[in-house]
Design a protein around this motif. Sequence first.
Motif: not given
Lengths: 223, 412
Positions: A54, A78, A81-82, A87, A107, B297, B299-301
């Motif tokens: 991030x 992204x 992170x997915x 987190x 997610x 959002x 952070x959740x990818x």
Amino acid sequence: MDQTIIRLEDVRKSYGTVEVLKGVSLSVEAGSFVAVTGKSGSGKSTLLALISGLEPPSEGRLFVDGREISEMDDESLSRLRRETVGIVFQGFHLIPSLTALENVVLPMAARRKRPSRAAWEEAHSLLAQVGMDRRAGHKPGALSGGEKQRVAIARALISRPKILLADEPTGNLDEATGEAVLDLLGTTCREQGTALLMVTHDTDISARADAVITIRDGRNYHA
Amino acid sequence: MQLRYLLRELLHRPGRAVATSVSIALASLLAIAALAVADAYSTGLQQPLRSVGAGMIVQLTGGIPPKLEGIVFPHPNAMLPPDGVMRIEAEVDGAVRRAVYMWDIAPSGFISALGVDVKGLDRLDSSLEAGRRPAPEASGEALLDGDYARRLGKTVGSTVAVGGKAFTVTGIVDSALTGKVFRADVYMPLSRAQGLAAASPQVGALYPFTPNDVNLLLVDIEHENIERLTHRVREILGSKAVVSSEMSLRDAIEGVFFLSRRMGVFLATVVGVFAFAVILRATATSVNERRTEVAVLQGLGWPWSAIRMQLVAETLVLAGFGALLGTVGALAVLVFVGAIDIAIDLPWDITSTPHFLAEAQVNRQQLVSIPLEVPIPAMAATWAAAVATSALAVLIAVGRARASPWHALSDG
Ligand SMILES: Nc1ncnc2c1ncn2[C@@H]1O[C@H](COP(=O)(O)OP(=O)(O)OP(=O)(O)O)[C@@H](O)[C@H]1O
Ligand SMILES: [Mg+2]
């Protein structure tokens, strides 16, 4: 070295003229529990932000799951992170308009298509795992702090990530609740083989960790 | 875009959703209604000329005859040069009706007469309240204006004298339908009027008028071509050309135009500022409130494009709903109000009021009632504006929320 899931090589991070991280090198083993400690403002959150992709590092090389982060675009970050990094925050950060179950499945809704049936089922079983299946239809406003954090943990784990980043996840909880949440984090990560990187001020927790990273003066000290 | 999330979000903050929609609805309503009224004014200005079937009238200012007796041309109706007429006809591909307008002045009073071609007679045909149209080639047939006929007690079958020649009245024209632009007491076929004018010593004293010449052109032209043709006609006929159109009426009727222009400005200001401010404020507030939600959002990818799409979709739903509501409201208002009435004071050169004859003062005010119509283009423009400003507002607001998501989340 095959087991290394996170590796930092002389990573620096500045905000404007302020250099927060002044050369951090470390590696984290897959499935291990690493506590991150340090004084307020030392850069603990910044370290986790870099690993999550991030925040971009100012200098140095940062590998997550074998890929170098600074070479990835928004789309692959992204995706990282997915799929690879979950987190959890001190402030829970559930979406207030969505139910617990919908928060957990969120997610899986990132790709502009509706979450699959399997995703909903997975979300259900994760809620059960954190003891929140009875509250699946409730919105965050109706949940206590500990309950919210359980839902947040379920959400972070829905993609079965290899890494879980937790920034003071018990900071907003009373001691007993915090203990319970930590136990839950520890056990679920261990069960799933997820590496847990947790920022904490609690020395008892640090004592239980496989490794402790202490940040001081912008550098890290392994204990 | 996640529909369930979108609906949840709108229901979660019903106050904001309602406030945004209602603001956009009010703005759309105002815009559409005001544009409909402005449209009506514009149509209203076309009406006086349309009553003689023209979008534009071309004349030439001329001289004053040595004596005001017998057949004379009014001051703004000098003979048009034949080559000029042909060039103007070429400009608009023949959509021109030639005419001769004249007065027949006698000690006992005066008669105004208009000679029109076949198409002109066709038009008058639809305004007949009695009788039939004159045959174009018939030697002595004419139509009478209804008011004039009643004043003189004439009916179908009576005779009337113009320029010393007798005409048989074949029909009576409804004055209300013919309007006030180039209203005449007597309407006759063009060739007859040309013959009378060519034989008149007062006309001959000023112009080399032959039985093929005219002093008036009625041009059938669309709104969008008026400006260009006005320019061309002035080039062809020179500075003495008198070109009348809705444009010149607009200038002549400052009051009406002022009102409609003010309305346009009022509308643009109200709608533009009001709507954009409301939308921008609403979206900025909502995005600010949801700065952390956006960060979550991230952070959740969720890819940035998906986050942006989600927020844009939310606002577009509100904007679309608001615009729809406003349109329905505007339609209701238009149906309720129905029509607007305007009074247009026509300039004397297209009514040819004989200003030298005190007793012949003609009321030059034309009352026009314009039904309010559904302004489809205005509606489309309003929708487009609502959607575009909303999307723009979100994009502005969302763009600012992108940086440093982690720190927005780690504040605790
Ligand atoms: N976006 C930013 N812009 C400028 N400076 C920042 C930004 N984010 C963090 N900092 C600064 O970087 C330093 C490290 O911040 P960080 O949040 O990483 O500390 P921390 O160790 O997590 O502290 P705490 O224990 O209080 O959470 C601080 O001095 C902070 O003010
Ligand atoms: Mg911190």
